[in-house]
Design an enzyme around this catalytic site. Sequence first.
Site, mmCIF file in Angstrom:
data_model
loop_
_atom_site.group_PDB
_atom_site.id
_atom_site.type_symbol
_atom_site.label_atom_id
_atom_site.label_comp_id
_atom_site.label_asym_id
_atom_site.label_seq_id
_atom_site.Cartn_x
_atom_site.Cartn_y
_atom_site.Cartn_z
ATOM 1 N N LYS A 52 0.889 -1.995 0.127
ATOM 2 C CA LYS A 52 0.180 -0.210 0.106
ATOM 3 C C LYS A 52 0.764 1.234 0.085
ATOM 4 O O LYS A 52 2.019 1.315 0.117
ATOM 5 C CB LYS A 52 -0.722 0.042 1.120
ATOM 6 N N ASP A 69 -2.427 -1.384 10.593
ATOM 7 C CA ASP A 69 -2.627 -1.662 8.598
ATOM 8 C C ASP A 69 -3.513 -3.003 8.753
ATOM 9 O O ASP A 69 -3.932 -2.994 7.320
ATOM 10 C CB ASP A 69 -1.176 -1.331 8.444
HETATM 11 O O1 C5P Z 1 0.571 -0.985 14.719
HETATM 12 P P1 C5P Z 1 1.193 -1.778 14.275
HETATM 13 O O2 C5P Z 1 2.325 -2.471 14.749
HETATM 14 O O3 C5P Z 1 1.294 -1.514 13.054
HETATM 15 O O4 C5P Z 1 2.316 0.093 15.221
HETATM 16 C C1 C5P Z 1 3.832 -0.008 14.983
HETATM 17 C C2 C5P Z 1 4.180 0.785 16.028
HETATM 18 O O5 C5P Z 1 4.140 2.305 15.461
HETATM 19 C C3 C5P Z 1 3.646 1.238 17.125
HETATM 20 O O6 C5P Z 1 4.467 0.217 18.009
HETATM 21 C C4 C5P Z 1 3.448 2.431 18.141
HETATM 22 O O7 C5P Z 1 5.265 2.880 17.927
HETATM 23 C C5 C5P Z 1 3.817 3.702 16.553
HETATM 24 N N1 C5P Z 1 2.341 3.505 15.970
HETATM 25 C C6 C5P Z 1 1.852 4.557 16.408
HETATM 26 N N2 C5P Z 1 0.674 5.047 16.610
HETATM 27 C C7 C5P Z 1 -0.097 4.529 15.294
HETATM 28 C C8 C5P Z 1 0.660 3.361 14.786
HETATM 29 C C9 C5P Z 1 1.652 2.646 14.838
HETATM 30 O O8 C5P Z 1 2.573 5.412 17.533
HETATM 31 N N3 C5P Z 1 -1.397 4.979 15.149
#
Ligand code: C5P
Length: 291
Positions: free
Chosen positions: A6, A131
């Site tokens: 994406k 995501d």
């Molecule tokens: O949820 P995901 O594994 O994609 O997120 C990875 C990291 O990115 C999280 O641990 C966080 O530090 C950061 N993040 C965030 N806010 C979001 C998505 C991700 O702070 N909306």
Amino acid sequence: MFSPAKVNLYLRILGKRADGYHALETVMVPLTFGDDLILEPQPQGITLTCDDPGLPTDDTNLVVRAAKRLQEVGSVTRGARIRLRKRIPLAAGLAGGSSNAAATLRGLDQLWGLHSPPATLHEIAAALGSDINFFLQGQPALCCGRGEQVQPLPGTLPGWVLLVNPGFGISTRWAYQAWAAAEAAAGLTATPPEVTVLAHALAQQDLATVGRSLYNSLEAPSLRKFPVLRLLKETMQAAGAVGTLMSGSGATVFGLFAEAPSAATASATIRARFGPSMWTEVCRSSQTSEA
Ligand code: C5P
């Protein structure tokens, strides 16, 4: 299962939440470029193999975590062998891992004949990452919350997308922390464009307006730390891109082009100027999967 990459055409951070995540408003589109997953039944256990030795295939991999969670939720005793053909660069802002997890959920749901309601798969997805829900939906969408609340958008992204990855990764966690530090230091910064302008341009398939409406809160701190990203954007603009942006938490930057030949020429120019190790890919927006 095809597992698309994406890009984010828009990513506005609204603020930090009590749980440490950031509240977002983001528009994502799935691409015709991505990975392949081959799922086969086996009597028990989940086995993942990948042609890219750089990717851990143990229990920390989102594919394995998604498969095991679906096994638990669906009380499944059978197993699966999963082969991943990796093309999407790692830690690149293209959500390869999240896409693989979504393809695993949809694929194993079929393979094991579970017929899970979409809400069940969405619940598993939201618990695993931010995501994955978007990829279960599989079409251009406005995503809110920490990214897991998906509202499909009418229309699509016309034209061609040139992806350029400089060969280093940016940690998502670092990108959000850098944004928070810059925000704390600068106080109120310039107001981002409204997402409704971009949503309307997608509905109208108006590429020029899409190009002018691109926005990513995470871009400025990364361009400061990694100046090559700015040079890549400038090179695409000079080659005729109608807009350029860093995708997600980077480091991939992309350009939008009205015609395939100009995207291909821009790709060749970047490889000639920055070296053949610069990874590039020309693709389009796709709308292949369903909820
Ligand atoms: O949820 P995901 O594994 O994609 O997120 C990875 C990291 O990115 C999280 O641990 C966080 O530090 C950061 N993040 C965030 N806010 C979001 C998505 C991700 O702070 N909306």
